[in-house]
Design a protein around this motif. Structure first.
Motif, PDB file in Angstrom:
ATOM      1  N   GLY A  26      20.636  12.119 -39.238  1.00 17.10           N
ATOM      2  CA  GLY A  26      19.621  11.693 -38.313  1.00 17.10           C
ATOM      3  C   GLY A  26      19.195  10.128 -38.194  1.00 17.10           C
ATOM      4  N   SER A  27      18.192   9.972 -37.490  1.00 17.17           N
ATOM      5  CA  SER A  27      17.951   8.578 -36.899  1.00 17.17           C
ATOM      6  C   SER A  27      16.476   8.280 -36.489  1.00 17.17           C
ATOM      7  N   VAL A  28      15.917   7.199 -36.652  1.00 15.80           N
ATOM      8  CA  VAL A  28      14.798   6.926 -36.440  1.00 15.80           C
ATOM      9  C   VAL A  28      14.684   5.807 -35.617  1.00 15.80           C
ATOM     10  N   THR A  29      14.419   5.726 -34.414  1.00 17.68           N
ATOM     11  CA  THR A  29      14.570   4.309 -33.582  1.00 17.68           C
ATOM     12  C   THR A  29      13.028   4.203 -33.134  1.00 17.68           C
ATOM     13  N   TYR A  30      12.722   2.878 -32.873  1.00 18.47           N
ATOM     14  CA  TYR A  30      11.583   2.485 -32.687  1.00 18.47           C
ATOM     15  C   TYR A  30      11.614   1.419 -31.483  1.00 18.47           C
ATOM     16  N   HIS A  31      11.041   1.781 -30.199  1.00 17.92           N
ATOM     17  CA  HIS A  31      11.288   0.935 -29.110  1.00 17.92           C
ATOM     18  C   HIS A  31      12.692   0.536 -28.941  1.00 17.92           C
ATOM     19  N   GLY A  32      13.590   1.664 -29.148  1.00 19.56           N
ATOM     20  CA  GLY A  32      15.163   1.620 -28.948  1.00 19.56           C
ATOM     21  C   GLY A  32      15.868   1.020 -30.127  1.00 19.56           C
ATOM     22  N   LYS A  33      15.117   0.394 -31.050  1.00 23.96           N
ATOM     23  CA  LYS A  33      15.712  -0.219 -32.329  1.00 23.96           C
ATOM     24  C   LYS A  33      15.953   0.672 -33.349  1.00 23.96           C
TER      25      LYS A  33
END
Lengths: 259, 488
Positions: free
Chosen positions: A58-65
């Motif tokens: 899985g992933s965690v992105t914040y403002h696309g980062k």
């Protein structure tokens, strides 16, 4: 803003989170509720970057980062703030001094002028009022000798000073008496803004009487089993968590049959 | 103090020290007059003759040497090192003086001045910076002394001990070896036999020394043991604050440093003695580095006298020292504040001795040990309350902080109480620098390295508060530089 996609996390080989999906938009307040050991705090800590958690998928992105690729301090510079469930004592390190170092490291990262001592003192005096934190706490060691309630107020005070765009409040209501809870909640409400998202991790509906969430999620067995608006929290309060688990299990078996 | 250039240990920014290279690692090429290695009575006669010493001092040295020959090297400290071959050490090394030595900085060898510049001790600037007089020791011989005039006006004597032997023989003869006798211990005996120079301070009755006195020691010539001898006398009602700071050039062979410091305090006198020690600690494998085996002792002879030792020890391969207080006078007070940091393969066995003899004597011990890498750290302290010490009090606090899991901390407190009216307090903690503390700081936007520095400096705060202002700033920077790369 924050997008958690199919997040799987293990701690020392034990699976804690089993595919979390969560999307949090600007200005939204989300409450994550669930029974003990459901993985609520794990989720908050993984987003903030605490060591000791293994992200297996899985992933965690914040403002696309990609947040997961960043060090904890880099996430802080991107605007992520974690109000700790158990704020840590650091003897001999002045509360104000630590906070100033944090604020200025972030300003430096963003190419902004660092605040000088006078500007900073003005800032923190103003913010201390927000959670009715006595001035004397500012010059004491970080959480050194603070009561449980004082520590939690100090967390919200730090949030006010650091002005995050994403605040994760990990059981900020635990260990607070009703007056302290009111003060902390007032502080958080004062910090609600349309460009600031807040995620509250809590056991109890009680906190949500003071800080009204836009969304409520039920986390159990490492999954988000149900999402709804604030009425879900009231339902949980009266019916407990078991019906949500059962409902989710029924859905799952129904899905399995239909396949 | 806004000019950090005057400080020997903190001139550069931490970024300059990538890879933990020892920042003071260079050797000055200066003509030295060095004796071949070896120790016998002829060597001692040679040293004494070189210094143009009176016969009583030569005899004193020879007596110490004969005593030393009967002694065996002690091995009780919690440290490990290769045996020292005392015959392979050269016992005298002095910069060659043209004529009779320099009268002012202008006459000092320009190369020597350059060395100081590199170390960040610009004497010229120091002359302008009011408040600090420097008696700079370079290879055992003091080559420059400043602010003499101002001190002279106050009646304060502050000079190389070799000069004091010539100019004030009665004072030296009266007090030398009365606090640390020649046969006190193996290294003190060796020092008494072969000491080459050091500082001498005399503060007359009722005089408050008008400035803080500081000496920057520096070891330079290859294979030269350093044997400093310092003697400070505070006469009745006098006050002096003395600062000592050290750095050394990088080299491969172990160097022995066995200094002796004696402090004498008469009635109502007060001495504050602060040390920042940053000698070459050896490389990552423990190769090279200074052996720092020092005897420091204060004798509170007078009633109501007060002595405080403050030390920040970050250098040396091995540190073995116990700045001590003999509280003889009634109501006399002894204090010991210490921060010791060991990293890489460094070892330290340090602490203090508080000997309570007079009535209502009081002592305070605050010791902070920090170990990182493969560093080993021991606190060893003795508090002795003699039968005569009615109503004596001691407070001891020793804390250890561990960084990583390959280092060690040990505490050896000794307490002997022979008078039932004594009040003793002892607190001790050992903690590991918490992942939680680091994460907390990082979450607030502080990098891991800055967070470690912050936590360590917080840990040391009680001790740093005892340092003179400019030293406190320096100590903070020193910890930062020393800890670079210790974590992560």
């Amino acid at each position: 803003m924050l997008k958690v996609d199919n997040l799987h996390v293990s701690v020392a080989g034990k699976k804690i989170l089993n595919g979390i999906n969560l999307s949090i938009g600007a200005g939204e307040v989300h409450a994550i509720m669930g029974p003990n050991g459901s993985g609520k705090s794990t989720l908050a800590n993984v987003i903030a970057g605490r060591d000791g958690y293994e992200v297996t998928a899985g992933s965690v992105t914040y403002h696309g980062k990609d947040l997961l690729a960043m060090k904890p301090e880099e996430r802080a510079w991107e605007g992520v703030f974690l109000a700790f469930q158990y704020p840590v004592e650091i003897p001999g390190v002045n509360n104000t001094y630590m906070l100033k170092a944090g604020v200025n490291a972030r300003r430096k990262h963003h190419g902004e002028q660092e605040l000088d001592a006078i500007e900073f003192m003005q800032l923190i005096r103003e913010k201390a009022k927000l959670v009715e934190l006595d001035q004397s706490f500012l010059s004491r060691g970080v959480n050194e000798g603070f009561s449980g309630g004082e520590k939690k107020r100090n967390e919200i005070f730090q949030m006010a000073v650091l002005e995050p765009s994403l605040a994760l409040l990990d059981e900020t209501d635990s260990g607070l008496d009703i007056d302290a809870l009111r003060i902390v909640a007032q502080g958080v409400n004062a910090l609600r803004r349309e460009d600031r998202s807040i995620v509250m991790v809590t056991h109890y509906q009680r906190l949500l009487d003071y800080i009204e969430p836009d969304f409520v999620h039920v986390l159990a067995d490492g999954k988000i089993l149900k999402s709804g608006d604030k009425s879900l929290a009231l339902e949980l309060e009266s019916r407990g968590y078991d019906w949500v688990k059962k409902e989710a299990a029924d859905t799952e078996s129904a899905q399995a049959k239909s396949v | 103090m806004n000019d950090v250039k005057q400080k020997p240990v903190v001139e550069s920014t931490p970024e300059d020290f990538a890879g933990q290279e020892y920042e003071a690692g260079f050797v000055t090429d200066i003509e030295t007059d060095t004796l071949p290695p070896g120790l016998n009575e002829d060597v001692i006669r040679h040293i004494s003759a070189k210094k143009d010493e009176p016969e009583w001092l030569l005899n004193w040295r020879l007596e110490a040497f004969r005593h030393w020959q009967t002694m065996t090297e002690p091995h009780w400290a919690h440290v490990n090192y290769e045996p020292i071959d005392f015959q392979s050490i050269s016992y005298y090394s002095a910069p060659k003086s043209k004529e009779d030595g320099p009268k002012s900085l202008d006459e000092v060898d320009p190369k020597l001045l350059e060395t100081y510049e590199k170390l960040g001790i610009p004497l010229r600037e120091q002359e302008m910076l009011a408040g600090v007089a420097v008696d700079a020791v370079f290879d055992s011989v003091s080559v420059a002394t400043t602010f003499k005039g101002k001190l002279k006006e106050a009646g304060v004597i502050f000079c190389p001990i070799s000069e004091a032997v010539r100019e004030h023989p009665e004072l030296v003869q009266q007090y030398l070896g009365t606090v640390v006798p020649t046969g006190d211990n193996f290294y003190a005996a060796l020092n008494s036999a072969v000491f080459t120079d050091g500082s001498f301070v005399y503060i007359p009755k009722g005089v408050r020394c008008p400035m803080e006195l500081s000496t920057y020691f520096r070891i330079n010539a290859m294979n030269t043991g350093q044997f400093e001898r310092t003697l400070i006398i505070a006469d009745a009602g006098a006050f002096v604050s003395y600062l000592e700071g050290c750095t050394a050039p990088q080299r491969d062979e172990n160097q022995l440093h066995a200094a002796v410091v004696e402090l004498v305090l008469l009635d109502d006198a007060q001495i504050k003695y602060a040390t920042v020690q940053n000698w070459y600690p050896g490389d990552e494998n423990g190769k090279g580095g200074i052996y720092n085996f020092v005897t420091k002792r204060a004798d509170c002879r007078g009633d109501r006298s007060k002595v405080s030792w403050t030390q920040v020890e970050t250098g040396s391969a091995i540190t073995w020292k116990y700045p001590s207080c003999v509280l003889r006078g009634d109501d006399s007070v002894g204090e010991f504040y210490s921060v010791a940091l060991t990293k890489m393969r460094q070892e330290a066995d340090t602490g203090t001795k508080m000997i309570h003899i007079g009535k209502r004597t009081k002592s305070t011990i605050v010791s902070k040990g920090i170990a990182a890498g493969h560093g080993q750290q021991a606190y060893r302290g003795l508090v002795r309350i003699a039968k005569s010490a009615e109503g004596a009090r001691n407070y001891t606090q020793c804390d250890s902080l561990l960084i990583g899991d390959t280092c060690g901390a040990h505490t050896f407190p000794y307490v002997e109480v022979k008078n039932p009216t004594a009040t003793m307090e002892h607190e001790a903690t050992t903690s590991k620098i918490g992942e939680d503390q680091l994460f907390y700081c990082q979450q607030r936007g502080i990098s891991e390295e800055d967070a470690v520095n912050m936590i360590v400096n917080g840990f040391c705060k009680d001790v740093f508060n005892e340092l003179p202002m400019e030293f406190a700033v320096e100590a903070n920077r020193l910890m930062e530089v020393s800890l670079e790369g210790a974590v992560g």
